[in-house]
Design a protein around this motif. Structure first.
Motif, PDB file in Angstrom:
ATOM      1  N   VAL A  25      -1.583 -10.195 -22.088  1.00  0.00           N
ATOM      2  CA  VAL A  25      -1.831 -10.220 -23.541  1.00  0.00           C
ATOM      3  C   VAL A  25      -3.152 -10.914 -23.849  1.00  0.00           C
ATOM      4  CG1 VAL A  25      -1.012 -11.201 -25.726  1.00  0.00           C
ATOM      5  CG2 VAL A  25       0.594 -10.045 -24.202  1.00  0.00           C
ATOM      6  N   VAL A  26      -3.409 -12.026 -23.190  1.00  0.00           N
ATOM      7  CA  VAL A  26      -4.662 -12.751 -23.444  1.00  0.00           C
ATOM      8  C   VAL A  26      -5.860 -11.900 -23.024  1.00  0.00           C
ATOM      9  CG1 VAL A  26      -6.044 -14.757 -22.747  1.00  0.00           C
ATOM     10  CG2 VAL A  26      -3.649 -15.051 -23.381  1.00  0.00           C
ATOM     11  N   LEU A  27      -5.757 -11.250 -21.875  1.00  0.00           N
ATOM     12  CA  LEU A  27      -6.875 -10.405 -21.438  1.00  0.00           C
ATOM     13  C   LEU A  27      -7.071  -9.219 -22.385  1.00  0.00           C
ATOM     14  CD1 LEU A  27      -6.380 -10.396 -17.566  1.00  0.00           C
ATOM     15  CD2 LEU A  27      -8.151 -11.581 -18.896  1.00  0.00           C
ATOM     16  N   GLN A  28      -5.984  -8.673 -22.869  1.00  0.00           N
ATOM     17  CA  GLN A  28      -6.086  -7.554 -23.806  1.00  0.00           C
ATOM     18  C   GLN A  28      -6.728  -8.011 -25.120  1.00  0.00           C
ATOM     19  OE1 GLN A  28      -2.370  -5.993 -25.211  1.00  0.00           O
ATOM     20  NE2 GLN A  28      -3.272  -4.010 -25.713  1.00  0.00           N
ATOM     21  N   ARG A  29      -6.360  -9.195 -25.580  1.00  0.00           N
ATOM     22  CA  ARG A  29      -6.931  -9.711 -26.830  1.00  0.00           C
ATOM     23  C   ARG A  29      -8.404 -10.066 -26.701  1.00  0.00           C
ATOM     24  NH1 ARG A  29      -2.957 -13.303 -30.460  1.00  0.00           N
ATOM     25  NH2 ARG A  29      -1.428 -11.685 -30.844  1.00  0.00           N
TER      26      ARG A  29
END
Length: 139
Positions: A25-29
């Motif tokens: 999720v952090v990488l996607q954001r």
């Protein structure tokens, strides 16, 4: 497989899966931008809450699907749990040197918080692995 061994499996696997989800999720954001600009705090807090809830839910589901003979821990179970928690706690203590160093170096809070979360996950994983190995191979 005893009730306690199932719990060790669930705790380790859920900790790893939830951490991997958090990283995704952090990488996607970040969307290719700097990671330090991602609003990670709500995601991290939700991740911790989901981890706690998911551990309970999965453990209940495992018991429904494959019920244990007894849910009472015996002397061997308590000793295995104690040994696993000692090793996991030692790993957590050693891994916390990284966030301490990051704090002393005055790096962005993003890296410090994520290093702390990683240290927690490593401690949980090692504790679970130690418990499962001791259950399978003995002391």
């Amino acid at each position: 497989m005893t009730y306690e061994e199932k719990g060790a499996w669930v705790y380790g696997l859920v900790s790893l899966a939830v951490w991997a989800g958090y990283v995704a999720v952090v990488l996607q954001r970040s969307d290719g931008g700097p990671l330090t600009e991602v609003r990670y705090v709500p995601v991290l807090l939700w991740t911790i809450g989901i981890s706690v809830l998911l551990n309970v839910v999965v453990r209940v589901l495992v018991e429904i699907v494959r019920p244990s003979d007894t849910q009472r821990a015996d002397v061997r179970d308590r000793e295995i749990d104690r040994r696993g928690e000692y090793v996991g706690g030692a790993v957590l203590a050693i891994a916390m040197v990284l966030p301490l160093g990051l704090t002393l170096a005055e790096v962005d809070h993003f890296w410090i918080a994520n290093a702390m979360y990683l240290a927690y996950v490593l401690g949980a994983l090692v504790a679970s692995v130690v418990k499962v190995v001791v259950y399978r191979r003995g002391f």
